[in-house]
Design a protein around this motif. Sequence first.
Motif, PDB file in Angstrom:
ATOM      1  N   UNK A  58      47.353  57.031  37.098  1.00  0.00           N
ATOM      2  CA  UNK A  58      46.166  56.440  36.486  1.00  0.00           C
ATOM      3  C   UNK A  58      46.486  55.122  35.809  1.00  0.00           C
ATOM      4  N   UNK A  59      47.546  55.114  35.020  1.00  0.00           N
ATOM      5  CA  UNK A  59      47.949  53.877  34.332  1.00  0.00           C
ATOM      6  C   UNK A  59      48.407  52.822  35.341  1.00  0.00           C
ATOM      7  N   UNK A  60      49.131  53.259  36.362  1.00  0.00           N
ATOM      8  CA  UNK A  60      49.628  52.315  37.358  1.00  0.00           C
ATOM      9  C   UNK A  60      48.471  51.674  38.130  1.00  0.00           C
ATOM     10  N   UNK A  61      47.524  52.481  38.585  1.00  0.00           N
ATOM     11  CA  UNK A  61      46.384  51.919  39.305  1.00  0.00           C
ATOM     12  C   UNK A  61      45.530  51.051  38.393  1.00  0.00           C
ATOM     13  N   UNK A  62      45.320  51.487  37.144  1.00  0.00           N
ATOM     14  CA  UNK A  62      44.549  50.684  36.197  1.00  0.00           C
ATOM     15  C   UNK A  62      45.198  49.337  35.945  1.00  0.00           C
ATOM     16  N   UNK A  63      46.507  49.332  35.745  1.00  0.00           N
ATOM     17  CA  UNK A  63      47.239  48.080  35.522  1.00  0.00           C
ATOM     18  C   UNK A  63      47.175  47.198  36.763  1.00  0.00           C
ATOM     19  N   UNK A  64      47.373  47.798  37.937  1.00  0.00           N
ATOM     20  CA  UNK A  64      47.309  47.026  39.178  1.00  0.00           C
ATOM     21  C   UNK A  64      45.950  46.348  39.325  1.00  0.00           C
ATOM     22  N   UNK A  65      44.866  47.096  39.163  1.00  0.00           N
ATOM     23  CA  UNK A  65      43.541  46.507  39.365  1.00  0.00           C
ATOM     24  C   UNK A  65      43.191  45.487  38.285  1.00  0.00           C
TER      25      UNK A  65
END
Length: 112
Positions: A58-65
């Motif tokens: 969740x954090x990784x996808x949020x940071x990526x986007x």
Amino acid sequence: SAPQLLTVGYGLGLLAMLLLIRPNLWTLALSFGLFGAHGVIVLNAIRAFIGKNAIDKGAAFGTFYLLYAVGTAVGLFLIGLIWERWGVETAVIYASVGLAVVMLIQLFKARV
């Protein structure tokens, strides 16, 4: 694998940009298709990499986007400024150089 897909995706994006330097109907249509393939390949390779390797997805996808949105906005703003000041060919050349640099970084990282 994701690194090879990223390299292919960036290569397609670079080819799409180079076709825009002296566009005609056919190169414009081909560029449109190649840039679409670039977007699909690059985004899905990054998503697959995050999904496979991230501990906190969740954090990784949020940071990526977040970074993707901010980077896209800043990049488009700068290309717009270049386009206004020096014209479309210069903007396309700058964008092509940027894609080439990213592709070379990806090639170097894939070999290390």
